[in-house]
Design a protein around this motif. Structure first.
Motif, PDB file in Angstrom:
ATOM      1  N   THR A 184      -3.081  10.609   5.699  1.00 13.19           N
ATOM      2  CA  THR A 184      -2.516  11.789   5.355  1.00 13.19           C
ATOM      3  C   THR A 184      -0.935  11.816   5.482  1.00 13.19           C
ATOM      4  N   PHE A 228     -10.584  19.690  -8.013  1.00 12.03           N
ATOM      5  CA  PHE A 228      -9.871  19.858  -6.722  1.00 12.03           C
ATOM      6  C   PHE A 228      -8.553  20.484  -6.872  1.00 12.03           C
ATOM      7  N   GLY A 262      -6.704   8.987   7.601  1.00 10.98           N
ATOM      8  CA  GLY A 262      -6.875   9.364   6.273  1.00 10.98           C
ATOM      9  C   GLY A 262      -5.666   9.122   5.383  1.00 10.98           C
ATOM     10  N   GLU A 268       1.100  17.436  -5.338  1.00  9.14           N
ATOM     11  CA  GLU A 268       0.818  16.448  -4.386  1.00  9.14           C
ATOM     12  C   GLU A 268       1.330  15.082  -4.726  1.00  9.14           C
ATOM     13  N   TYR A 305      -7.431   8.407  -8.175  1.00  3.43           N
ATOM     14  CA  TYR A 305      -7.032  10.032  -8.162  1.00  3.43           C
ATOM     15  C   TYR A 305      -7.168  10.637  -9.877  1.00  3.43           C
TER      16      TYR A 305
HETATM   17  C1  AVJ Z   1      -6.396  11.962   2.116  1.00  2.40           C
HETATM   18  C2  AVJ Z   1      -5.137  13.935   2.003  1.00  2.40           C
HETATM   19  C3  AVJ Z   1      -3.927  11.691   1.907  1.00  2.40           C
HETATM   20  O1  AVJ Z   1      -3.648  11.531  -0.868  1.00  2.40           O
HETATM   21  O2  AVJ Z   1      -5.542  10.231  -1.009  1.00  2.40           O
HETATM   22  C4  AVJ Z   1      -7.267  12.927  -2.585  1.00  2.40           C
HETATM   23  C5  AVJ Z   1      -5.896  13.822  -0.813  1.00  2.40           C
HETATM   24  N1  AVJ Z   1      -5.688  13.891  -3.101  1.00  2.40           N
HETATM   25  N2  AVJ Z   1      -7.408  13.012  -3.902  1.00  2.40           N
HETATM   26  C6  AVJ Z   1      -4.903  11.434  -0.542  1.00  2.40           C
HETATM   27  C7  AVJ Z   1      -6.346  13.616  -2.046  1.00  2.40           C
HETATM   28  C8  AVJ Z   1      -6.410  13.673  -4.269  1.00  2.40           C
HETATM   29  C9  AVJ Z   1      -5.691  12.637   0.119  1.00  2.40           C
HETATM   30  N3  AVJ Z   1      -5.300  12.457   1.614  1.00  2.40           N
END
Ligand code: AVJ
Length: 320
Positions: A164, A217, A162, A281, A207
């Motif tokens: 992550t 989200f 992912g 994030e 995004y």
């Molecule tokens: C998959 C958790 C790493 O950074 O793409 C998706 C979460 N944040 N859209 C990412 C996410 C906004 C994501 N992760």
């Protein structure tokens, strides 16, 4: 009840200092909230919706990479391995992997959320009756030890899909992957998904989806702070923003204050200027060279799989 669930560590290791973490983040010059706040029930549902969006390429691409290379991946993982997943495998990815692997010794999902772990373990054990599943309720970013398993295994292979890893600052990501290497030991494997650097517009669209699911989200964090922590954010006065910072190689997700406003918690007031933002994030993107540089003190890159558009990579690393 599934027998393996009984083996769960019943202590929920969720951070007791969450409030302190939130308040100290909101007191910084550039205000910040931890991205783990995204994933309550509503947020996890929204994330699942994100993964199905046409603009959000990472999930679909990683699945496609696993599907097209399952034999090679399976050969890297080998026989009798202990497959440890960081985060519990509710997704299609672990199903593809478990379905395509040679005999593994056991599958060990690690997750901070007890309920999430039980749910995904129960679902998986119905479909993979022949595979031993040993869920462990731990915060995998903190030191922990594996229990003494009463069976043999060849090597540990950690599955961390992912991208992550992209949510951590590179310096922290390096340290974290180093700790994983130390915990699993020389010769262990790490099967990791890493999103790649690419055209800025492709990244930014992922995004800033046209249906506004990512915005929902992001804003969900404020609803949680209100209902669970006792803040009073006026959610109509905040807007989602996601920009790719080319210099840092990362997506930055922000919540932007649409007016000058105060938010309070338990008598403490926090002031926001108009257009001031809270970072919720980071999502770092790596070139293959940058990623190798990130891990090279602890791992050797054994195999890299990418999709035909070179958007995403899945890599098999071995601990040196
Ligand atoms: C998959 C958790 C790493 O950074 O793409 C998706 C979460 N944040 N859209 C990412 C996410 C906004 C994501 N992760």
């Amino acid at each position: 009840m599934n027998e393996s669930v009984l083996k769960l560590n019943t202590h929920d290791p969720r951070d007791d200092h969450l409030l302190e973490e939130i308040l100290s983040g909101l007191n910084q010059e550039q205000k910040e909230l931890p991205c783990k706040l995204f994933y309550d029930k509503k947020g996890s549902e929204l994330f699942d919706k994100i993964t199905a969006l046409p603009e959000y390429y990472p999930t679909r691409t990683e699945i496609e990479i696993i599907e097209s290379n399952i034999e090679e991946i399976s050969a890297c993982i080998g026989k009798n391995s202990l497959l440890v997943e960081l985060g519990s495998g509710s997704s299609i990815k672990i199903r593809l992997l478990l379905g395509g692997l040679k005999e593994i010794s056991a599958y060990v999902p690690l997750d901070i959320s007890y309920s999430h772990l039980i749910e995904s373990t129960n679902a998986l054990s119905k479909d993979f009756k022949q595979i031993k599943i040993i869920p462990l309720c731990v915060d995998y970013t903190k030191p922990f030890t594996f229990p003494d398993f009463d069976f043999e295994w060849g090597k540990i292979v950690v599955f961390y899909p992912g991208s992550t890893i992209g949510n951590f600052h590179p310096a922290y990501a390096r340290k974290f992957l180093g700790n994983v290497a130390k915990r699993t030991g020389k010769g262990s494997g790490l099967l990791i998904g890493a999103d790649l650097k690419k055209d800025k517009s492709v990244i930014e669209n992922a995004y800033n989806d046209s249906r506004g699911v990512t915005a929902e989200f992001n804003l969900n964090i404020l609803y949680r702070l209100n209902s669970e922590i006792g803040f009073n954010f006026d959610t109509d006065k905040w807007e989602h923003s996601a920009v790719y910072n080319e210099k840092e190689g990362r997506i930055e997700m922000h919540l932007v204050s649409l007016t000058a406003q105060n938010v309070s918690h338990n008598g403490t007031r926090i002031f926001f200027e108009k257009d001031e933002s809270i970072i919720t994030e980071y999502s770092y993107k790596y070139s293959l060279d940058e990623f190798e540089d990130l891990i090279k003190d602890y791992y050797r890159v054994q195999k890299v799989w990418v999709d035909s558009n070179r958007r995403f990579s899945l890599q098999y690393l071995s601990v040196i």
